[in-house]
Design an enzyme around this catalytic site. Structure first.
Site, mmCIF file in Angstrom:
data_model
loop_
_atom_site.group_PDB
_atom_site.id
_atom_site.type_symbol
_atom_site.label_atom_id
_atom_site.label_comp_id
_atom_site.label_asym_id
_atom_site.label_seq_id
_atom_site.Cartn_x
_atom_site.Cartn_y
_atom_site.Cartn_z
ATOM 1 N N TYR B 313 0.592 -1.603 -0.346
ATOM 2 C CA TYR B 313 0.376 0.095 -0.210
ATOM 3 C C TYR B 313 1.013 1.000 0.164
ATOM 4 O O TYR B 313 1.425 1.783 1.032
ATOM 5 C CB TYR B 313 -0.883 -0.162 1.406
ATOM 6 C CG TYR B 313 -1.641 -0.794 1.514
ATOM 7 C CD1 TYR B 313 -1.004 -2.335 2.153
ATOM 8 C CD2 TYR B 313 -2.892 -1.660 0.900
ATOM 9 C CE1 TYR B 313 -2.202 -3.469 2.263
ATOM 10 C CE2 TYR B 313 -3.765 -1.756 1.271
ATOM 11 C CZ TYR B 313 -3.496 -3.337 2.352
ATOM 12 O OH TYR B 313 -3.850 -4.908 1.941
ATOM 13 N N HIS B 324 -6.887 0.093 -1.737
ATOM 14 C CA HIS B 324 -7.113 -1.264 -2.334
ATOM 15 C C HIS B 324 -5.440 -1.425 -2.448
ATOM 16 O O HIS B 324 -4.878 0.186 -3.046
ATOM 17 C CB HIS B 324 -7.264 -1.984 -3.862
ATOM 18 C CG HIS B 324 -8.708 -1.600 -4.078
ATOM 19 N ND1 HIS B 324 -9.115 -3.384 -3.006
ATOM 20 C CD2 HIS B 324 -9.718 -0.970 -4.279
ATOM 21 C CE1 HIS B 324 -10.126 -3.744 -3.279
ATOM 22 N NE2 HIS B 324 -10.645 -2.165 -3.978
ATOM 23 N N LYS B 355 -3.686 -5.223 -9.624
ATOM 24 C CA LYS B 355 -2.300 -4.359 -9.164
ATOM 25 C C LYS B 355 -1.189 -5.290 -9.971
ATOM 26 O O LYS B 355 -1.221 -5.917 -11.318
ATOM 27 C CB LYS B 355 -2.410 -5.591 -7.755
ATOM 28 C CG LYS B 355 -3.691 -5.967 -6.492
ATOM 29 C CD LYS B 355 -3.030 -6.660 -5.962
ATOM 30 C CE LYS B 355 -4.328 -6.401 -5.163
ATOM 31 N NZ LYS B 355 -4.939 -5.430 -4.282
#
Lengths: 378, 378
Positions: B313, B324, B355
């Site tokens: 993060y 997210h 991601k």
């Protein structure tokens, strides 16, 4: 209210039987109105403040002390407790899978049994037999079907995996003719003159295409596809190791079968040897799985893009109207053990693309045990 | 029109220069109006029917024969051709990365260079330097950033992967105090009395929770988190190997620091030893990456559910308003080589959960090279 630690279990008296066992499914009845609690049960009641302390040799232990002492007595205690508490918090009744506790099983791997929603432990067959696994432990794959894995990661988060034996219901009816000729080039086989429907309905190979290409019906086969076809007597390949490589290719390109054309059996041997050169003994296992799936009228194609051995289609009517593949298949040895991280990656990816992850545990003799694994959200 | 094979290249005369080179970016000018074509270029023109045959020692070879002959001369030819044809069909101009051809590079691994959309080969810097890789080859991870991988699977389908060096822009401002006390239990560290914001703003550890739980502020740390905190002088853990385990736990639970409390350095050593017991030398590499990310104000948490080492993060303001995670990080050795199947699995999964996949190539000295890999749809 206090409990007393004796022989690895915690005895609680008073109204514990009514309050904890009858009303909330903790423990197992003991003498009189007492109940016996497994360590995980006692720790959970301590954490909730339902009991105040557990007395061990005269010392009153609070949650922290009892937790540490239990971890010292049984190194698997912390993981078991985390899973027990998590499932309790999700509203399940569950018990340690231990002789004398309700729902106990003979299966040595099972740590906890979960009663079906709305029932008490022991009232019927458990809904789940839970095996608690640390992220760094490995999990033998054999005979796993029917168990639920609770994997605790290094940060103490838990994921649940459901295992079962998948059923195959293939309906792909195309069957290739017996007279296909190909050329072994590198680690693929090129069929210069593929029969009708070979790719389009049987989903064999991959067309060699170029925009405005002038060659129709050229299909490249993987070594697995070629070996399976040869094993069924449907493909022959002239010896590609010969020095006159490109003349043979010309020959096969024009579809002329010479007198020296080897038979399918020799082709099978040649391709299998090439397969073993590039893929080792995995090639044989993958080939066994490929053939078992085709036998069931299921179409296996490479699962490379998903990191698997195959993706599979139950029913291919035509490549133009190809459905989504339903499963990802990873081929492993019969004595395979899962690394929870790898298992998690496979199952997560399969779920993300709406496919089912299936493992094919394949013995040296080609016997296959199938194991489906999916994520479970309790 | 025919070409003539000479010294591994194909010469074509007539109006080839105007028709193939000037208009469509094939080959490199040679004597007079002739052009020289690399084998992949000649094969592509053969496949399209733009030239009829390639003459080799008096024999006229059609596509099939030239393809087989080229594969015999260079075992990497079939894969290179598949990628060349695929990118051509997608409308790119590209050239073999070979001396004398436009856009050639010094990088030995590069097979093909792709000109930017709308430009001819050699007009400027290549848009992509393409490394062609077979599914079964392995790819050294070092110095890969900036190259494009074209991976050809066993069924001749191609996937493209883009590599780059990621930039980190962390903005997590929480810094833990220097006086945190924990207990080492199994392979985690329990902090019975966590400081304010430790989990909520710093996103350290995982709270120990039970519905209606009576214990507030209990946080479990992974060994990596605990080792990193100890290395920064922020965590001490009394020796958990002592026989009086649960008494110490009681002690720390009450927050009383005894005279014998070890310092952070000793704690660091103890936790690192435990980490190495369960994770081997990987523990040190993972710890180095964890600390490097925290240094950049990025929060790493376990990536277990994604089969990775960490998910990260950039900016955590509070766990309640957690964004997210942006990246998945896999820690590998500095001399790591990728198996294309594993690489594909990682990148696919990361893409599926939106991601970015990042590899941390970590040397024994803790130095880290970062490599981001993502799928590319040309």
């Amino acid at each position: 209210m206090n409990g007393v630690l004796r022989d690895g279990a915690v005895t609680v008296g008073g109204n514990a039987r009514q309050q904890f066992h009858d009303a909330r499914g903790y423990g197992t009845p003991a003498d009189g109105d007492e109940i016996r609690l497994a360590r995980v049960e006692a720790a959970h009641l301590l954490l909730r403040g339902d009991i105040d302390a557990v007395v061990d040799n005269g010392d009153g232990l609070d949650f922290a002390a009892f937790f540490a002492a239990s971890a010292a007595a049984d190194e698997r205690f912390p993981l078991r407790f985390l899973v027990y508490a998590d499932l309790r918090d999700r509203g399940f009744y569950l018990s340690p899978a231990r002789e004398g506790w309700p729902g106990a099983t003979d299966d040595e791997r099972t740590d906890l049994t979960v009663a079906p929603r709305g029932t008490k432990p022991g009232a019927g067959e458990p809904a789940h037999r839970v095996v608690v696994v640390g992220e760094r432990e490995s999990i033998p794959a054999a005979d796993l079907a029917g168990l639920t894995l609770a994997v605790v990661d290094e940060e103490s988060e838990i994921s649940y995996l459901d295992t079962s034996e998948p059923a195959f219901d293939g309906g792909t009816s195309y069957s290739p003719p017996a007279d296909i000729t190909g050329a072994l080039i590198g680690d693929r086989v090129v069929v210069w003159d593929a029969p009708d429907g070979f790719h389009e309905r049987g989903f064999y190979g991959q067309p060699l295409e170029a925009r405005e290409a002038t060659l129709d019906g050229v299909v490249q086969l993987s070594l697995i596809e070629a070996a399976a076809l040869a094993a069924e007597g449907q493909l022959v390949v002239p010896d590609a190791d010969d020095d006159s490589g490109h003349e043979e290719a010309t020959l096969t390109a024009t579809g002329v079968a010479g007198e020296m054309m080897p038979d399918s059996q020799a082709t099978y041997t040649t391709i299998r040897e090439r397969g073993r050169e590039v893929d080792g003994e995995r090639f044989d296992r993958r080939l066994a799985v490929y053939r078992a799936l085709r036998d069931r009228q299921v179409v296996p194609k490479t699962g490379y893009k998903f990191g698997a051995d195959f993706r599979t289609y139950n029913t291919v009517e035509s490549v133009e109207a190809l459905p989504h593949s339903e499963r990802l298949v990873r081929v492993v040895a019969a004595d395979h053990t899962f690394d929870p991280r790898d298992l998690s990656l496979d199952v997560r990816l399969a779920g993300g693309v709406r496919k089912r992850m299936v493992f094919a545990l394949t013995g040296a003799n080609g016997e296959i045990d199938w194991l489906a694994v999916s994520r479970l959200t309790p």
